[in-house]
Design a protein around this motif. Structure first.
Motif, PDB file in Angstrom:
ATOM      1  N   GLY A   1     -35.568 -48.582 -14.282  1.00 30.26           N
ATOM      2  CA  GLY A   1     -35.018 -47.323 -14.767  1.00 30.26           C
ATOM      3  C   GLY A   1     -35.875 -46.764 -15.888  1.00 30.26           C
ATOM      4  N   SER A   2     -35.906 -45.437 -16.008  1.00 27.30           N
ATOM      5  CA  SER A   2     -36.773 -44.835 -17.026  1.00 27.30           C
ATOM      6  C   SER A   2     -36.182 -43.589 -17.663  1.00 27.30           C
ATOM      7  CB  SER A   2     -38.137 -44.488 -16.399  1.00 27.30           C
ATOM      8  OG  SER A   2     -37.982 -43.536 -15.348  1.00 27.30           O
ATOM      9  N   GLY A   3     -34.858 -43.506 -17.676  1.00 25.30           N
ATOM     10  CA  GLY A   3     -34.211 -42.350 -18.280  1.00 25.30           C
ATOM     11  C   GLY A   3     -34.191 -42.422 -19.795  1.00 25.30           C
ATOM     12  N   ALA A   4     -33.569 -41.438 -20.412  1.00 25.71           N
ATOM     13  CA  ALA A   4     -33.508 -41.370 -21.871  1.00 25.71           C
ATOM     14  C   ALA A   4     -32.785 -42.574 -22.465  1.00 25.71           C
ATOM     15  CB  ALA A   4     -32.811 -40.078 -22.294  1.00 25.71           C
TER      16      ALA A   4
ATOM     17  N   ASP B   1     -39.705 -47.863 -11.576  1.00 23.53           N
ATOM     18  CA  ASP B   1     -38.796 -46.816 -11.134  1.00 23.53           C
ATOM     19  C   ASP B   1     -39.457 -46.025 -10.013  1.00 23.53           C
ATOM     20  OD1 ASP B   1     -36.498 -45.340 -11.020  1.00 23.53           O
ATOM     21  OD2 ASP B   1     -36.550 -44.671 -13.109  1.00 23.53           O
ATOM     22  N   ILE B   2     -38.658 -45.287  -9.300  1.00 25.93           N
ATOM     23  CA  ILE B   2     -39.202 -44.413  -8.257  1.00 25.93           C
ATOM     24  C   ILE B   2     -39.722 -43.125  -8.883  1.00 25.93           C
ATOM     25  CG2 ILE B   2     -38.655 -43.106  -6.167  1.00 25.93           C
ATOM     26  CD1 ILE B   2     -36.583 -45.223  -5.497  1.00 25.93           C
ATOM     27  N   GLU B   3     -38.950 -42.569  -9.790  1.00 23.88           N
ATOM     28  CA  GLU B   3     -39.368 -41.388 -10.541  1.00 23.88           C
ATOM     29  C   GLU B   3     -39.435 -41.794 -12.010  1.00 23.88           C
ATOM     30  OE1 GLU B   3     -39.590 -37.985  -9.494  1.00 23.88           O
ATOM     31  OE2 GLU B   3     -39.324 -38.422  -7.375  1.00 23.88           O
ATOM     32  N   ILE B   4     -40.627 -41.956 -12.548  1.00 19.37           N
ATOM     33  CA  ILE B   4     -40.780 -42.420 -13.929  1.00 19.37           C
ATOM     34  C   ILE B   4     -40.848 -41.241 -14.884  1.00 19.37           C
ATOM     35  CG2 ILE B   4     -42.313 -43.603 -15.547  1.00 19.37           C
ATOM     36  CD1 ILE B   4     -42.979 -45.594 -13.446  1.00 19.37           C
ATOM     37  N   ARG B   5     -39.935 -41.235 -15.843  1.00 17.37           N
ATOM     38  CA  ARG B   5     -39.938 -40.216 -16.894  1.00 17.37           C
ATOM     39  C   ARG B   5     -40.726 -40.756 -18.083  1.00 17.37           C
ATOM     40  NH1 ARG B   5     -35.570 -36.740 -16.489  1.00 17.37           N
ATOM     41  NH2 ARG B   5     -36.621 -35.625 -18.174  1.00 17.37           N
ATOM     42  N   GLU B   6     -42.015 -40.501 -18.088  1.00 13.91           N
ATOM     43  CA  GLU B   6     -42.904 -41.108 -19.076  1.00 13.91           C
ATOM     44  C   GLU B   6     -42.558 -40.732 -20.504  1.00 13.91           C
ATOM     45  OE1 GLU B   6     -47.067 -41.087 -18.393  1.00 13.91           O
ATOM     46  OE2 GLU B   6     -46.873 -41.204 -16.216  1.00 13.91           O
TER      47      GLU B   6
ATOM     48  N   LEU C   1     -31.059 -50.727 -14.944  1.00  9.58           N
ATOM     49  CA  LEU C   1     -30.439 -49.582 -15.608  1.00  9.58           C
ATOM     50  C   LEU C   1     -30.552 -48.332 -14.746  1.00  9.58           C
ATOM     51  CD1 LEU C   1     -31.915 -50.122 -19.199  1.00  9.58           C
ATOM     52  CD2 LEU C   1     -29.637 -50.747 -18.410  1.00  9.58           C
ATOM     53  N   SER C   2     -30.516 -48.495 -13.446  1.00  5.50           N
ATOM     54  CA  SER C   2     -30.735 -47.361 -12.546  1.00  5.50           C
ATOM     55  C   SER C   2     -29.496 -46.483 -12.388  1.00  5.50           C
ATOM     56  CB  SER C   2     -31.184 -47.865 -11.175  1.00  5.50           C
ATOM     57  OG  SER C   2     -30.254 -48.791 -10.646  1.00  5.50           O
ATOM     58  N   HIS C   3     -28.307 -47.029 -12.680  1.00  5.40           N
ATOM     59  CA  HIS C   3     -27.046 -46.278 -12.581  1.00  5.40           C
ATOM     60  C   HIS C   3     -26.776 -45.766 -11.161  1.00  5.40           C
ATOM     61  CE1 HIS C   3     -26.188 -46.396 -16.849  1.00  5.40           C
ATOM     62  NE2 HIS C   3     -27.419 -45.999 -17.101  1.00  5.40           N
ATOM     63  N   SER C   4     -27.243 -46.488 -10.178  1.00  5.37           N
ATOM     64  CA  SER C   4     -27.000 -46.137  -8.778  1.00  5.37           C
ATOM     65  C   SER C   4     -26.631 -47.406  -8.041  1.00  5.37           C
ATOM     66  CB  SER C   4     -28.246 -45.512  -8.149  1.00  5.37           C
ATOM     67  OG  SER C   4     -28.124 -45.476  -6.737  1.00  5.37           O
ATOM     68  N   PRO C   5     -25.411 -47.518  -7.493  1.00  4.76           N
ATOM     69  CA  PRO C   5     -24.973 -48.744  -6.818  1.00  4.76           C
ATOM     70  C   PRO C   5     -25.929 -49.205  -5.719  1.00  4.76           C
ATOM     71  CG  PRO C   5     -23.119 -47.289  -7.158  1.00  4.76           C
ATOM     72  CD  PRO C   5     -24.336 -46.516  -7.551  1.00  4.76           C
ATOM     73  N   LYS C   6     -26.419 -48.275  -4.908  1.00 11.00           N
ATOM     74  CA  LYS C   6     -27.328 -48.634  -3.823  1.00 11.00           C
ATOM     75  C   LYS C   6     -28.655 -49.158  -4.383  1.00 11.00           C
ATOM     76  CE  LYS C   6     -29.906 -46.795   0.107  1.00 11.00           C
ATOM     77  NZ  LYS C   6     -30.237 -45.587   0.931  1.00 11.00           N
TER      78      LYS C   6
ATOM     79  N   LEU D   1     -42.698 -46.910  -7.896  1.00  9.97           N
ATOM     80  CA  LEU D   1     -42.473 -47.304  -6.516  1.00  9.97           C
ATOM     81  C   LEU D   1     -42.557 -46.077  -5.606  1.00  9.97           C
ATOM     82  CD1 LEU D   1     -39.374 -49.657  -6.975  1.00  9.97           C
ATOM     83  CD2 LEU D   1     -41.746 -50.367  -6.603  1.00  9.97           C
ATOM     84  N   GLU D   2     -43.270 -46.223  -4.495  1.00  9.95           N
ATOM     85  CA  GLU D   2     -43.314 -45.137  -3.518  1.00  9.95           C
ATOM     86  C   GLU D   2     -42.001 -45.076  -2.742  1.00  9.95           C
ATOM     87  OE1 GLU D   2     -45.644 -42.884  -3.267  1.00  9.95           O
ATOM     88  OE2 GLU D   2     -46.797 -43.848  -4.881  1.00  9.95           O
ATOM     89  N   ASN D   3     -41.478 -46.265  -2.421  1.00  9.47           N
ATOM     90  CA  ASN D   3     -40.200 -46.375  -1.731  1.00  9.47           C
ATOM     91  C   ASN D   3     -39.379 -47.468  -2.402  1.00  9.47           C
ATOM     92  OD1 ASN D   3     -40.731 -44.595   0.746  1.00  9.47           O
ATOM     93  ND2 ASN D   3     -42.448 -46.052   0.836  1.00  9.47           N
ATOM     94  N   LEU D   4     -38.080 -47.315  -2.441  1.00 14.14           N
ATOM     95  CA  LEU D   4     -37.199 -48.270  -3.102  1.00 14.14           C
ATOM     96  C   LEU D   4     -37.383 -49.675  -2.554  1.00 14.14           C
ATOM     97  CD1 LEU D   4     -34.873 -48.885  -5.036  1.00 14.14           C
ATOM     98  CD2 LEU D   4     -33.283 -48.232  -3.211  1.00 14.14           C
ATOM     99  N   GLU D   5     -37.472 -49.784  -1.234  1.00 10.41           N
ATOM    100  CA  GLU D   5     -37.553 -51.108  -0.601  1.00 10.41           C
ATOM    101  C   GLU D   5     -38.866 -51.838  -0.900  1.00 10.41           C
ATOM    102  OE1 GLU D   5     -36.470 -48.376   0.837  1.00 10.41           O
ATOM    103  OE2 GLU D   5     -34.350 -48.912   1.010  1.00 10.41           O
ATOM    104  N   ASP D   6     -39.841 -51.126  -1.438  1.00 14.73           N
ATOM    105  CA  ASP D   6     -41.119 -51.770  -1.775  1.00 14.73           C
ATOM    106  C   ASP D   6     -40.933 -52.904  -2.778  1.00 14.73           C
ATOM    107  OD1 ASP D   6     -42.404 -50.036  -0.093  1.00 14.73           O
ATOM    108  OD2 ASP D   6     -43.211 -48.745  -1.679  1.00 14.73           O
ATOM    109  N   ILE D   7     -39.892 -52.804  -3.592  1.00 17.44           N
ATOM    110  CA  ILE D   7     -39.665 -53.820  -4.622  1.00 17.44           C
ATOM    111  C   ILE D   7     -39.408 -55.188  -3.998  1.00 17.44           C
ATOM    112  CG2 ILE D   7     -37.167 -53.458  -4.761  1.00 17.44           C
ATOM    113  CD1 ILE D   7     -39.606 -54.265  -7.658  1.00 17.44           C
ATOM    114  N   LEU D   8     -38.933 -55.202  -2.765  1.00 19.22           N
ATOM    115  CA  LEU D   8     -38.612 -56.466  -2.093  1.00 19.22           C
ATOM    116  C   LEU D   8     -39.868 -57.292  -1.782  1.00 19.22           C
ATOM    117  CD1 LEU D   8     -35.853 -55.163   0.349  1.00 19.22           C
ATOM    118  CD2 LEU D   8     -35.528 -56.401  -1.798  1.00 19.22           C
TER     119      LEU D   8
END
Length: 296
Positions: free
Chosen positions: A158-161, A181-186, A218-223, A198-205
């Protein structure tokens, strides 16, 4: 020995400046002391230093001894004994040793290339050896054994505030921080040591996560949480934490059968009564530090 990344940074900066370095290591303690065996201060020839081993009086004494060692190029062994025996303070024993730039910092420099092993130094002379196995920090028969540790590493998903304070707190602890993160807020995580997009979420596997000590989701997304958790559970990461409410965290425990998994902490952090992002970061890092030191 290098579990705090700031020591490695200090050595590299000193190298760039062509500075010699004095290392002051606590090698043994008797009674109650501020610093423990293995703690150290590094001081370079420009009188810059990193680390604290005790009172201002002791610190000034260490700085004075470092100047003496830099001049003589000879190691010094000394004991710090409290003047007031009723103070409750114990006795600390120290090894003050010079590591020269033109010798690639001797045993200190060699240790940088032998992470996970043990440095064994004589307190009588400059002799030392590297032992391939990890040996508990100790002083024995005039030899000081010290495990050569890599900086403690924290992986944050996760990369949010809400991550900014956590990265700052981890940096204070001297931990290496990596953001995935998939979308990194630098703009929120620019103090982290490393960013992985990550280009795709499943890449982490398919990622090897075994090199990390602790992880926080800290992604705040159940999936998204489930995919990250699945990847972490396959690894050797010793601390796995997720931020969320108790009801949802119980669902995670049931779904992944984590009832007896001592690595898993959810909801993450100690209950210290605060609700700001700073206090949440403090509670999380305090829990990780407790786990790191075998207290939980």
């Amino acid at each position: 020995m290098f579990s705090n990344k700031d020591y490695l940074n200090f050595i590299e900066i000193s190298r760039q400046k062509r500075c010699d370095i004095v290392g002051v290591s606590v090698i043994e303690t008797l009674g109650s002391t501020y610093a423990k065996p293995g703690n150290m201060v590094l001081i370079n020839s420009q009188e810059q230093f990193i680390g604290v081993l005790g009172s201002p009086f002791l610190h000034n004494k260490i700085l004075d001894l470092s100047k003496e060692v830099l001049k003589s190029k000879e190691s010094i062994y000394f004991e710090n004994t409290p003047k007031d025996k009723k103070s409750g303070h114990g006795i600390s024993k120290y090894l003050v040793q010079v590591f020269l730039y033109n010798e690639n910092y001797g045993s200190l420099g060699i240790s940088l290339n032998n992470m996970g092993k043990t440095l064994c130094r004589s307190i009588k002379d400059k002799s030392f050896k590297i032992i391939d196995t990890q040996i508990k920090t100790k002083l024995e028969n005039n030899f000081f054994y010290q495990t050569i540790e890599m900086p403690y590493s924290l992986l944050i998903f996760g990369s949010g505030a809400h991550v900014t304070s956590l990265v700052s707190m981890a940096n204070i602890m001297g931990w290496e921080t990596t953001i995935i993160d998939i979308e990194i807020r630098e703009e929120f995580v620019n103090e982290a040591d490393k960013l992985i997009k990550l280009e795709n979420l499943e890449d982490i596997l398919s990622y090897d996560l075994n090199t990390y000590n602790a992880s926080i989701i800290l992604s705040h997304s159940p999936k998204t949480d489930d995919v990250y958790l699945k990847a972490l559970l396959k690894s050797k990461v010793e601390y796995i934490g997720i931020l969320g409410n108790k009801k949802n965290m119980q669902k995670k425990i049931d779904k992944f059968e984590l009832h007896n998994d001592k690595r898993f902490f959810a909801p993450i952090g100690f209950d210290i009564g605060g609700n700001t992002h700073q206090s949440i970061a403090l509670s999380i890092c305090a829990q990780i530090e407790a786990r790191k030191n075998g207290k939980i």
